[in-house]
Design an enzyme around this catalytic site. Sequence first.
Site, short mmCIF file in Angstrom:
data_model
loop_
_atom_site.label_atom_id
_atom_site.label_comp_id
_atom_site.label_asym_id
_atom_site.label_seq_id
_atom_site.Cartn_x
_atom_site.Cartn_y
_atom_site.Cartn_z
N TYR A 1 -4.44 -8.25 24.29
CA TYR A 1 -3.34 -9.22 24.11
C TYR A 1 -2.14 -8.82 24.97
CZ TYR A 1 -5.04 -12.45 20.57
OH TYR A 1 -5.71 -13.46 19.91
N LYS B 1 -11.06 0.11 13.72
CA LYS B 1 -9.79 0.54 14.31
C LYS B 1 -9.88 0.57 15.83
CE LYS B 1 -7.15 1.29 10.68
NZ LYS B 1 -5.93 0.50 10.44
N ASP C 1 0.39 -8.84 1.50
CA ASP C 1 -0.67 -7.97 0.99
C ASP C 1 -1.63 -8.81 0.17
OD1 ASP C 1 -2.05 -5.66 -0.41
OD2 ASP C 1 -0.51 -4.58 0.69
N TYR D 1 -14.81 1.23 9.48
CA TYR D 1 -13.39 1.60 9.64
C TYR D 1 -13.13 2.15 11.04
CZ TYR D 1 -8.93 3.90 8.49
OH TYR D 1 -7.61 4.31 8.47
N GLY E 1 0.82 -1.21 0.00
CA GLY E 1 0.00 0.00 0.00
C GLY E 1 0.85 1.26 0.00
N PHE E 2 0.18 2.38 0.11
CA PHE E 2 0.86 3.67 0.10
C PHE E 2 1.90 3.76 1.24
CE2 PHE E 2 0.06 7.98 2.15
CZ PHE E 2 1.14 8.60 1.54
P1 NAD Z 1 -3.54 1.68 1.52
O1 NAD Z 1 -4.95 1.33 1.22
O2 NAD Z 1 -2.70 2.28 0.46
O3 NAD Z 1 -2.76 0.42 2.09
C1 NAD Z 1 -3.37 -0.62 2.79
C2 NAD Z 1 -2.78 -1.93 2.28
O4 NAD Z 1 -3.37 -3.03 3.00
C3 NAD Z 1 -3.08 -2.16 0.80
O5 NAD Z 1 -1.89 -2.55 0.13
C4 NAD Z 1 -4.11 -3.28 0.82
O6 NAD Z 1 -4.10 -4.06 -0.35
C5 NAD Z 1 -3.72 -4.05 2.06
N1 NAD Z 1 -4.81 -4.85 2.64
C6 NAD Z 1 -6.08 -4.43 2.89
N2 NAD Z 1 -6.79 -5.43 3.42
C7 NAD Z 1 -5.95 -6.50 3.52
C8 NAD Z 1 -6.11 -7.83 3.96
N3 NAD Z 1 -7.29 -8.28 4.43
N4 NAD Z 1 -5.05 -8.67 3.91
C9 NAD Z 1 -3.86 -8.24 3.42
N5 NAD Z 1 -3.65 -6.99 2.98
C10 NAD Z 1 -4.69 -6.13 3.02
O7 NAD Z 1 -3.60 2.65 2.80
P2 NAD Z 1 -2.44 3.44 3.56
O8 NAD Z 1 -2.73 4.86 3.47
O9 NAD Z 1 -1.12 2.94 3.14
O10 NAD Z 1 -2.74 2.99 5.05
C11 NAD Z 1 -1.98 1.99 5.71
C12 NAD Z 1 -2.48 1.83 7.13
O11 NAD Z 1 -2.37 3.07 7.83
C13 NAD Z 1 -3.95 1.42 7.22
O12 NAD Z 1 -4.12 0.53 8.30
C14 NAD Z 1 -4.66 2.72 7.53
O13 NAD Z 1 -5.85 2.51 8.22
C15 NAD Z 1 -3.61 3.43 8.37
N6 NAD Z 1 -3.82 4.89 8.30
C16 NAD Z 1 -3.46 5.60 7.19
C17 NAD Z 1 -3.70 6.96 7.14
C18 NAD Z 1 -3.30 7.78 5.94
O14 NAD Z 1 -3.61 8.97 5.92
N7 NAD Z 1 -2.60 7.26 4.96
C19 NAD Z 1 -4.32 7.60 8.21
C20 NAD Z 1 -4.71 6.85 9.30
C21 NAD Z 1 -4.43 5.48 9.35
#
Ligand code: NAD
Length: 311
Positions: free
Chosen positions: A158, A148, A32, A144, A11-12
Amino acid sequence: MDRFLVTGGAGFLGSHLCDSLLAKGADVVCIDNFFSGNKDNIRHLFSRNFFELIRHDIIHPLFVEVDKIYHLACPASPIHYQLNPIKTVKTNVMGTINMLGLAKRIKARILLASSSEVYGDSQVHPQPESYWGNVNPIGLRSCYDEGKRVAETLMMDYHRQNNVDIKIARIFNTYGPRMAIDDGRVVSNFIVQALKKESLTVYGDGSQTRSFCYVSDLVHALMTMMDADEFSGPVNLGNPAEFTIIELAEKIVKLTKSSSKIVHKPLPSDDPVRRCPDISLANDKLHWTPKIDLEEGLVKTIDYFKEKLGL
Ligand code: NAD
Ligand code: UDP
């Protein structure tokens, strides 16, 4: 050399974290299911000796041997997590149980990427970690937000029940290169719209606020948190400079020198009105503060999307 598991590593945020861990000489296992991530984010790592990619959905158990787990898997953009809300809950609940079970078995430290969404439509401003939040349990964002929140509960239980070594990071809006073009989050939407000379879609009157953290600052914070021995959080990680969505739109139009206009669309339900992190705990415990201001981060992100769009 420590071996790290990064869930959601394609992911990002996860892909930048994999880059930074490898740059520090670590061994990285990325898992992933590509729900919202993309192989292109990590393709440049495929030839690296210390990088492994496993296609796996974390709602199923996983057996690997690592020292530390960064648990990021979960779609983060509202359009992605609302596409299949039941799956979003499963990822947060069953996925987090599986990762905590793994951490317990192999005695690995585990860090959860939680979210500012645990505060919901906050009535306290800026949000400190001590605030319990104002979350609608039955709305479109609940899969969501509540997901969370229960993931945090599982981390704490845990820890209390099984002595698992945990870290909880509450991430506020983070942006940068490798956000998906169709991600739907505000920074990528506005930049792509401005570059394509389409109208920028401001939801509502645009007076709602967010605080935007550049990805390199955030990844640095996550790694510092993982290394902090005496502190498990929850800790807010984000940039405390607060902007209205209209201000963001105007900044992006200016920086892209775009002729795009701003149009208003209906505000999505339960869209938080004001969001800004109180990062005094991160300052104090991690000596961390973000370095990249919004304009500098936007310029880097605009350059990325220009290349992606072939402009
Ligand atoms: P993203 O959607 O780009 O990345 C999430 C990754 O998780 C993706 O590659 C997706 O394919 C993978 N994924 C989703 N469900 C899955 C599953 N069941 N099994 C395996 N892989 C799975 O989002 P991001 O922005 O990179 O966010 C990453 C984490 O950070 C997330 O948990 C998100 O909630 C948290 N977060 C991000 C932000 C933000 O602004 N970017 C803010 C708050 C929290
Ligand atoms: N937003 C907007 N136009 C868009 C996308 C988002 O005005 O094209 C608004 C959205 O309503 C919210 C803010 O920008 O108020 C941030 O939205 P995003 O989806 O990036 O993240 P959120 O903080 O809501 O999870």
